[in-house]
Design a protein around this motif. Sequence first.
Motif, PDB file in Angstrom:
ATOM      1  N   VAL A   1       1.250 -12.790   7.180  1.00 37.47           N
ATOM      2  CA  VAL A   1       2.085 -11.636   7.523  1.00 37.47           C
ATOM      3  C   VAL A   1       1.837 -10.502   6.532  1.00 37.47           C
ATOM      4  N   GLY A   2       1.769 -10.841   5.250  1.00 41.14           N
ATOM      5  CA  GLY A   2       1.499  -9.829   4.229  1.00 41.14           C
ATOM      6  C   GLY A   2       0.147  -9.175   4.400  1.00 41.14           C
ATOM      7  N   LEU A   3      -0.854  -9.951   4.805  1.00 37.35           N
ATOM      8  CA  LEU A   3      -2.190  -9.405   5.042  1.00 37.35           C
ATOM      9  C   LEU A   3      -2.182  -8.428   6.211  1.00 37.35           C
ATOM     10  N   VAL A   4      -1.436  -8.757   7.249  1.00 38.62           N
ATOM     11  CA  VAL A   4      -1.333  -7.853   8.402  1.00 38.62           C
ATOM     12  C   VAL A   4      -0.689  -6.533   7.976  1.00 38.62           C
ATOM     13  N   PHE A   5       0.412  -6.608   7.220  1.00 36.91           N
ATOM     14  CA  PHE A   5       1.073  -5.383   6.763  1.00 36.91           C
ATOM     15  C   PHE A   5       0.197  -4.602   5.791  1.00 36.91           C
ATOM     16  N   ALA A   6      -0.497  -5.287   4.893  1.00 37.08           N
ATOM     17  CA  ALA A   6      -1.373  -4.607   3.943  1.00 37.08           C
ATOM     18  C   ALA A   6      -2.521  -3.908   4.665  1.00 37.08           C
ATOM     19  N   SER A   7      -3.032  -4.538   5.712  1.00 36.85           N
ATOM     20  CA  SER A   7      -4.104  -3.914   6.485  1.00 36.85           C
ATOM     21  C   SER A   7      -3.610  -2.677   7.213  1.00 36.85           C
ATOM     22  N   SER A   8      -2.416  -2.768   7.785  1.00 37.54           N
ATOM     23  CA  SER A   8      -1.898  -1.625   8.544  1.00 37.54           C
ATOM     24  C   SER A   8      -1.484  -0.473   7.631  1.00 37.54           C
TER      25      SER A   8
ATOM     26  N   GLY B   1      -2.922   0.077   4.623  1.00 38.79           N
ATOM     27  CA  GLY B   1      -4.077   0.493   3.838  1.00 38.79           C
ATOM     28  C   GLY B   1      -3.987   0.167   2.358  1.00 38.79           C
ATOM     29  N   THR B   2      -3.196  -0.834   1.986  1.00 36.63           N
ATOM     30  CA  THR B   2      -3.098  -1.232   0.576  1.00 36.63           C
ATOM     31  C   THR B   2      -4.053  -2.395   0.298  1.00 36.63           C
ATOM     32  N   ASP B   3      -4.098  -2.809  -0.971  1.00 34.45           N
ATOM     33  CA  ASP B   3      -4.997  -3.896  -1.369  1.00 34.45           C
ATOM     34  C   ASP B   3      -4.667  -5.190  -0.629  1.00 34.45           C
ATOM     35  N   LYS B   4      -5.709  -5.885  -0.195  1.00 35.12           N
ATOM     36  CA  LYS B   4      -5.533  -7.132   0.547  1.00 35.12           C
ATOM     37  C   LYS B   4      -5.957  -8.352  -0.266  1.00 35.12           C
ATOM     38  N   THR B   5      -6.512  -8.138  -1.439  1.00 40.13           N
ATOM     39  CA  THR B   5      -7.095  -9.228  -2.230  1.00 40.13           C
ATOM     40  C   THR B   5      -6.091 -10.335  -2.538  1.00 40.13           C
ATOM     41  N   GLY B   6      -4.891  -9.974  -2.948  1.00 40.21           N
ATOM     42  CA  GLY B   6      -3.886 -10.972  -3.313  1.00 40.21           C
ATOM     43  C   GLY B   6      -3.501 -11.865  -2.158  1.00 40.21           C
ATOM     44  N   HIS B   7      -3.346 -11.285  -0.976  1.00 45.78           N
ATOM     45  CA  HIS B   7      -2.960 -12.091   0.181  1.00 45.78           C
ATOM     46  C   HIS B   7      -4.128 -12.964   0.661  1.00 45.78           C
ATOM     47  N   ILE B   8      -5.335 -12.448   0.575  1.00 41.92           N
ATOM     48  CA  ILE B   8      -6.496 -13.267   0.941  1.00 41.92           C
ATOM     49  C   ILE B   8      -6.618 -14.446  -0.020  1.00 41.92           C
ATOM     50  N   LEU B   9      -6.438 -14.171  -1.301  1.00 45.81           N
ATOM     51  CA  LEU B   9      -6.454 -15.236  -2.300  1.00 45.81           C
ATOM     52  C   LEU B   9      -5.312 -16.216  -2.063  1.00 45.81           C
TER      53      LEU B   9
ATOM     54  N   PHE C   1      -2.541 -11.799  -9.382  1.00 45.88           N
ATOM     55  CA  PHE C   1      -3.154 -10.791  -8.520  1.00 45.88           C
ATOM     56  C   PHE C   1      -2.098 -10.055  -7.695  1.00 45.88           C
ATOM     57  N   LEU C   2      -1.197 -10.814  -7.069  1.00 50.19           N
ATOM     58  CA  LEU C   2      -0.180 -10.190  -6.215  1.00 50.19           C
ATOM     59  C   LEU C   2       0.754  -9.290  -7.017  1.00 50.19           C
ATOM     60  N   LEU C   3       1.197  -9.752  -8.162  1.00 47.61           N
ATOM     61  CA  LEU C   3       2.115  -8.958  -8.969  1.00 47.61           C
ATOM     62  C   LEU C   3       1.437  -7.720  -9.552  1.00 47.61           C
ATOM     63  N   MET C   4       0.171  -7.839  -9.908  1.00 48.81           N
ATOM     64  CA  MET C   4      -0.564  -6.655 -10.395  1.00 48.81           C
ATOM     65  C   MET C   4      -0.749  -5.638  -9.273  1.00 48.81           C
ATOM     66  N   GLU C   5      -1.076  -6.107  -8.063  1.00 46.72           N
ATOM     67  CA  GLU C   5      -1.223  -5.197  -6.927  1.00 46.72           C
ATOM     68  C   GLU C   5       0.096  -4.532  -6.583  1.00 46.72           C
ATOM     69  N   ALA C   6       1.182  -5.286  -6.641  1.00 45.81           N
ATOM     70  CA  ALA C   6       2.494  -4.723  -6.322  1.00 45.81           C
ATOM     71  C   ALA C   6       2.888  -3.671  -7.349  1.00 45.81           C
ATOM     72  N   ALA C   7       2.621  -3.938  -8.624  1.00 41.80           N
ATOM     73  CA  ALA C   7       2.961  -2.979  -9.672  1.00 41.80           C
ATOM     74  C   ALA C   7       2.095  -1.717  -9.571  1.00 41.80           C
TER      75      ALA C   7
END
Length: 94
Positions: free
Chosen positions: A44-51, A53-61, A85-91
Amino acid sequence: MVSNILKWVAGGLEGFLGIPILGGTIIVSLLWAPLFIMLALHIVGLVFASSEGTDKTGHILGIVTSVVGFIPFVGMIMHIVTAVFLLMEAAKNK
């Protein structure tokens, strides 16, 4: 905005599941259900990140972590790395 909130939540949960002994005990005692729940959350997070346009690396990992999370020490390390990864991307997206 929604993907950033999902990154904070998923990062916190991944960090919690990465705690030695405690995270593994919770995962095993719940018959690996947390791994399936985290897999769904990351998809779900990957879908929202794709829509958005934010980083997707954390959700893929996170998806990879959910798949290999049943391996004792590999899973713990992967949960911790994914949380970072997720917390760094969120920050960064704040």
